[in-house]
Design a protein around this motif. Structure first.
Motif, PDB file in Angstrom:
ATOM      1  N   TYR A 294       5.949  -5.502  19.046  1.00 16.77           N
ATOM      2  CA  TYR A 294       6.788  -5.516  18.067  1.00 16.77           C
ATOM      3  C   TYR A 294       5.947  -5.579  16.756  1.00 16.77           C
ATOM      4  N   TYR A 295       6.278  -4.916  15.790  1.00 14.19           N
ATOM      5  CA  TYR A 295       5.604  -4.505  14.595  1.00 14.19           C
ATOM      6  C   TYR A 295       6.565  -4.921  13.335  1.00 14.19           C
ATOM      7  N   LEU A 296       6.200  -5.532  12.279  1.00 20.46           N
ATOM      8  CA  LEU A 296       6.879  -6.019  11.332  1.00 20.46           C
ATOM      9  C   LEU A 296       6.182  -5.400   9.995  1.00 20.46           C
ATOM     10  N   TYR A 297       7.175  -4.606   9.256  1.00 23.67           N
ATOM     11  CA  TYR A 297       6.768  -4.073   8.000  1.00 23.67           C
ATOM     12  C   TYR A 297       7.969  -4.443   6.907  1.00 23.67           C
ATOM     13  N   PHE A 298       6.999  -4.709   5.695  1.00 23.36           N
ATOM     14  CA  PHE A 298       7.763  -4.888   4.391  1.00 23.36           C
ATOM     15  C   PHE A 298       7.730  -3.408   3.543  1.00 23.36           C
ATOM     16  N   MET A 299       8.777  -2.728   3.201  1.00 22.53           N
ATOM     17  CA  MET A 299       8.633  -1.647   2.640  1.00 22.53           C
ATOM     18  C   MET A 299       9.552  -1.347   1.513  1.00 22.53           C
ATOM     19  N   PHE A 300       9.217  -0.514   0.412  1.00 21.04           N
ATOM     20  CA  PHE A 300      10.155  -0.192  -0.608  1.00 21.04           C
ATOM     21  C   PHE A 300       9.895   1.190  -1.031  1.00 21.04           C
ATOM     22  N   CYS A 301      10.944   1.917  -1.724  1.00 23.60           N
ATOM     23  CA  CYS A 301      10.789   3.343  -1.893  1.00 23.60           C
ATOM     24  C   CYS A 301      10.907   3.467  -3.423  1.00 23.60           C
TER      25      CYS A 301
ATOM     26  N   GLY B 127      -8.283 -18.079  12.782  1.00 19.67           N
ATOM     27  CA  GLY B 127      -7.725 -17.275  11.921  1.00 19.67           C
ATOM     28  C   GLY B 127      -6.303 -17.079  12.485  1.00 19.67           C
ATOM     29  N   ASN B 128      -5.365 -16.421  11.615  1.00 20.27           N
ATOM     30  CA  ASN B 128      -4.004 -16.044  11.885  1.00 20.27           C
ATOM     31  C   ASN B 128      -4.054 -15.104  12.897  1.00 20.27           C
ATOM     32  N   ILE B 129      -2.898 -15.251  14.008  1.00 19.65           N
ATOM     33  CA  ILE B 129      -3.073 -14.638  15.098  1.00 19.65           C
ATOM     34  C   ILE B 129      -2.179 -13.234  14.999  1.00 19.65           C
ATOM     35  N   ASN B 130      -2.917 -12.239  15.203  1.00 17.15           N
ATOM     36  CA  ASN B 130      -2.426 -10.816  15.564  1.00 17.15           C
ATOM     37  C   ASN B 130      -2.920 -10.122  16.717  1.00 17.15           C
ATOM     38  N   ASP B 131      -2.089  -9.389  17.144  1.00 14.98           N
ATOM     39  CA  ASP B 131      -2.677  -8.649  18.192  1.00 14.98           C
ATOM     40  C   ASP B 131      -3.434  -7.427  18.029  1.00 14.98           C
ATOM     41  N   PHE B 132      -4.257  -7.467  17.057  1.00 13.06           N
ATOM     42  CA  PHE B 132      -5.087  -6.444  16.729  1.00 13.06           C
ATOM     43  C   PHE B 132      -6.380  -7.039  16.145  1.00 13.06           C
TER      44      PHE B 132
ATOM     45  N   SER C 231       0.694  -1.199  -0.096  1.00 13.32           N
ATOM     46  CA  SER C 231       0.156  -0.010  -0.138  1.00 13.32           C
ATOM     47  C   SER C 231       0.977   1.250  -0.087  1.00 13.32           C
ATOM     48  N   PRO C 232       0.508   2.342  -0.816  1.00 15.63           N
ATOM     49  CA  PRO C 232       1.178   3.400  -0.753  1.00 15.63           C
ATOM     50  C   PRO C 232       1.048   4.371   0.389  1.00 15.63           C
ATOM     51  N   LYS C 233       2.166   5.015   0.895  1.00 18.32           N
ATOM     52  CA  LYS C 233       2.126   5.603   2.335  1.00 18.32           C
ATOM     53  C   LYS C 233       3.186   6.729   2.049  1.00 18.32           C
ATOM     54  N   ALA C 234       2.876   8.047   1.908  1.00 19.78           N
ATOM     55  CA  ALA C 234       3.752   9.284   1.590  1.00 19.78           C
ATOM     56  C   ALA C 234       4.678   8.835   0.345  1.00 19.78           C
ATOM     57  N   ASN C 235       5.927   8.816   0.267  1.00 18.00           N
ATOM     58  CA  ASN C 235       6.689   8.628  -0.921  1.00 18.00           C
ATOM     59  C   ASN C 235       7.297   7.057  -0.580  1.00 18.00           C
ATOM     60  N   ALA C 236       6.419   6.047   0.043  1.00 13.28           N
ATOM     61  CA  ALA C 236       6.797   4.862   0.309  1.00 13.28           C
ATOM     62  C   ALA C 236       5.776   3.811  -0.191  1.00 13.28           C
ATOM     63  N   PHE C 237       6.034   2.565  -0.431  1.00 10.80           N
ATOM     64  CA  PHE C 237       5.072   1.467  -0.389  1.00 10.80           C
ATOM     65  C   PHE C 237       5.268   0.688   0.991  1.00 10.80           C
ATOM     66  N   PHE C 238       4.439   0.021   1.641  1.00  8.28           N
ATOM     67  CA  PHE C 238       4.481  -0.798   2.729  1.00  8.28           C
ATOM     68  C   PHE C 238       3.537  -1.891   2.852  1.00  8.28           C
ATOM     69  N   PHE C 239       4.014  -3.166   3.396  1.00  9.54           N
ATOM     70  CA  PHE C 239       2.940  -4.086   3.700  1.00  9.54           C
ATOM     71  C   PHE C 239       3.008  -4.405   5.160  1.00  9.54           C
ATOM     72  N   HIS C 240       2.071  -4.651   6.132  1.00  4.26           N
ATOM     73  CA  HIS C 240       1.936  -4.829   7.510  1.00  4.26           C
ATOM     74  C   HIS C 240       2.343  -6.346   7.687  1.00  4.26           C
ATOM     75  N   GLY C 241       3.391  -6.856   8.125  1.00  3.95           N
ATOM     76  CA  GLY C 241       3.577  -8.266   8.152  1.00  3.95           C
ATOM     77  C   GLY C 241       3.156  -9.023   9.556  1.00  3.95           C
ATOM     78  N   GLY C 242       2.767  -8.247  10.598  1.00  8.59           N
ATOM     79  CA  GLY C 242       2.245  -8.704  11.705  1.00  8.59           C
ATOM     80  C   GLY C 242       2.730  -8.002  12.814  1.00  8.59           C
ATOM     81  N   SER C 243       2.172  -8.385  14.022  1.00  4.52           N
ATOM     82  CA  SER C 243       2.488  -7.408  15.256  1.00  4.52           C
ATOM     83  C   SER C 243       1.908  -8.387  16.263  1.00  4.52           C
TER      84      SER C 243
END
Length: 582
Positions: free
Chosen positions: A256-263, A420-425, A107-119
């Motif tokens: 802890y949060y995990l994000y995958f990002m590219f610019c 389902g998959n376990i996320n703390d949200f 997903s786009p965010k500012a001048n980056a693209f990110f994916f939330h990998g879990g928390s």
């Protein structure tokens, strides 16, 4: 406290909606009372003489109505089975602390693209032995360690992006995996550099603040190397870039949060697949869930102690047992089985990292059956069934239908929450399952208190002192539970509003635990009030006032006794007429 006329039921809808939208478990009460309304027994119903014999046409009409009811009942059963089969197929492959990514987009965010990998909430490692190198053939040992491990994580970029690169060129695209503790969230991006950018631009690179084309990260001076950055490069014109197997050890307790990002804008449309495994020092249970395993073990022992005490009392007065006591035993057994199955399910989850659907399905089903049966029994006893009225009349089908709908709704919600998959949200998709359960809870609350008010009025009018005192104590227990529920819902809403990023994850387990404790406390109260004794008739419905008078110690003589008999018979006739109208 015992008067519920028009006061206790008014906040029912806000309570149920607020609590269900808070995504916590709401137990109205666990009330073990007779379930003979399912069979609509006529054991204590006085015969009403019919002045005319039914004609053939009336018999045919009755037969058609019976066939219609059987057809509708069959349709309900088919719908219920279809729902369970659908849920079974949807969740036939269930993972737990293993976060799987199946061709997910960035997903786009500012001048980056990110994916939330879990928390998840993770505790610090207990052992700090050096981890075996990933290239070594010796399998590393993670016992006593808290880790996040990357397993077969692969990035796939669009063909157009790959073809625009030179085949012999190296590092033609960068994707970064960033692990951060929630308190370090301000260290990601250019906030500290007074910039709204997430990726380093030319201006910031010229200042030496960051490296062009990478995510801006300000290292934590108190925790060297954090937030953690792991780089993966595309090579040449390859469309895929596979992340090296890597394990990150957690040495500080936190969320802890995990994000995958590219610019690189040329990587727009890149997808991710693979999985990551999150593990705490004592097992695979997420931090928010770990204390619940101990809690379910404690509750299993508590139900066992209650069951043993009830069994001893049951055996002591076995000659004076009434049907009510069998149903109390059923609710205790259901609670014991539910807590035990949840404990073993969490224990298996903690040791293997996966949740076998069979065990989870049994645990969810036990819980849904117990909650549904508890609400139905509470509703029926509030109506005075077996105490004030011999049958429910035309309300039987409505009560059963409400229970069936509630069971399906709450079982579907619990399955989605636990299979389902376990996320703390919590996901917004649960809202569609939360609202029906909240509405049905509100219906139960309103119906229970309105029925209880009518029952108290009848007991006061008939001067059934022993039963009236029993129901007053029961009403006081319900009133206290409602007040506690309102207070706890307020705390829960405040907790969720002030904790959007789960920073207080270590105490979040007390929210669902409270509802289990409240249900158990109400069950103990009911076991005390309706305990087996040598005088069980004070619970039962009596046809004549004479028996009630002996039971309650009221001496009636002469005309006053005859008048009481007439009033009681008139009240019974009014009840039967009311049942007939309903």
């Amino acid at each position: 406290m015992s008067n519920v006329h028009g006061h206790a039921s008014s906040p029912a809808l806000p309570i149920a909606i607020a609590h269900r939208l808070g995504l916590a478990r709401y137990y109205i009460a666990v009330a073990p009372f007779p379930v003979s309304f399912f069979t609509n027994s006529q054991k204590h119903t006085p015969e009403i003489p019919t002045p005319l014999t039914k004609t053939k046409a009336e018999k045919n009409t009755a037969a058609r109505k019976m066939n219609r009811r059987q057809f509708q009942r069959g349709r309900r059963i088919q719908i219920t089975l279809s729902v369970f089969v659908g849920l079974f197929l949807c969740f036939s492959n269930v993972d737990a602390s293993i976060h799987e990514y199946r061709m997910e987009a960035f997903s786009p965010k500012a001048n980056a693209f990110f994916f939330h990998g879990g928390s998840e909430g993770l505790y610090a490692s207990k052992l700090h032995e050096p981890t075996t190198d990933s290239s070594s053939e010796i399998k590393p040992s993670f016992k006593g360690k808290s880790i996040i491990s990357f397993d077969s994580v692969t990035f796939l970029r669009p063909k157009e992006s790959a073809k625009s690169q030179q085949e012999m060129q190296q590092n033609t695209g960068l994707v970064e995996a960033i692990i951060l503790e929630v308190k370090d969230r301000e260290r990601i991006g250019g906030a500290s550099l007074k910039s709204g950018a997430i990726c380093c631009n030319k201006q910031l690179a010229d200042q030496g603040s960051c490296k062009l084309g990478e995510v801006i990260i300000q290292n934590n001076p108190d925790n060297f190397g954090w937030p953690k950055r792991i780089k993966t490069f595309f090579q040449g014109t390859n469309e895929e870039a596979k992340m090296d197997f890597e394990t990150v050890e957690i040495n500080s307790t936190g969320m802890y949060y995990l994000y995958f990002m590219f610019c690189d804008p040329q990587l727009k449309g890149t997808l991710i697949k693979g999985r990551t495994v999150w593990k705490n020092p004592n097992g695979y249970l997420p931090g928010k869930m770990a204390p619940l395993m101990t809690f379910f073990g404690f509750m299993s022992l508590a139900y066992l102690v209650l069951g043993l005490a009830w069994f001893l009392r049951f055996v002591q007065f076995w000659k004076d047992i009434i049907h009510l006591h069998y149903h109390i035993t059923l609710v205790i057994a259901l609670g014991m089985c539910e807590m035990a199955v949840w404990y073993f399910e969490y224990s298996n989850f903690n040791s293997t990292g996966t949740r076998p659907m069979g065990i989870t399905l049994w645990a969810v089903t036990f819980g849904s059956v117990k909650k549904t049966l508890s609400r139905l029994l509470l509703l029926v006893v509030s109506m005075g069934f077996g105490v004030v009225r011999p049958t429910l009349g035309g309300l039987t089908s409505k009560v059963v239908l409400l229970g069936l709908i509630y069971f399906i709704a709450t079982d579907a919600l619990e399955l989605v929450e636990h299979l389902g998959n376990i996320n703390d949200f919590s996901g917004k998709a649960k809202l569609f399952l939360v609202l029906p359960v909240a509405f049905l809870d509100a219906c139960f609350i309103l119906w229970i208190f309105s029925s209880l008010s009518k029952t108290l009025e009848k007991l006061q009018m008939r001067r059934n002192l022993a039963k009236l005192e029993l129901y007053r104590k029961f009403t006081n227990a319900l009133a206290v539970s409602v007040l506690l529920s309102i207070a706890w819902i307020g705390f829960e809403l405040y907790f969720n509003a002030t904790n959007p990023l789960s920073e207080f994850w270590q105490i979040a387990w007390i929210i669902p635990a409270f509802w289990n404790m409240l249900a158990y406390a109400l069950l103990v109260v009911i076991c005390v009030l309706w305990a087996p004794s040598r005088n069980p008739t004070r619970y039962a419905y009596m046809e004549g006032m004479g028996e009630d008078s002996d039971e309650e110690g009221i001496t009636l003589t002469g005309n006053s006794g005859d008048m009481a008999m007439k009033l009681e018979r008139q009240a019974i006739g009014d009840d039967l007429e009311e049942d007939k109208r309903e």
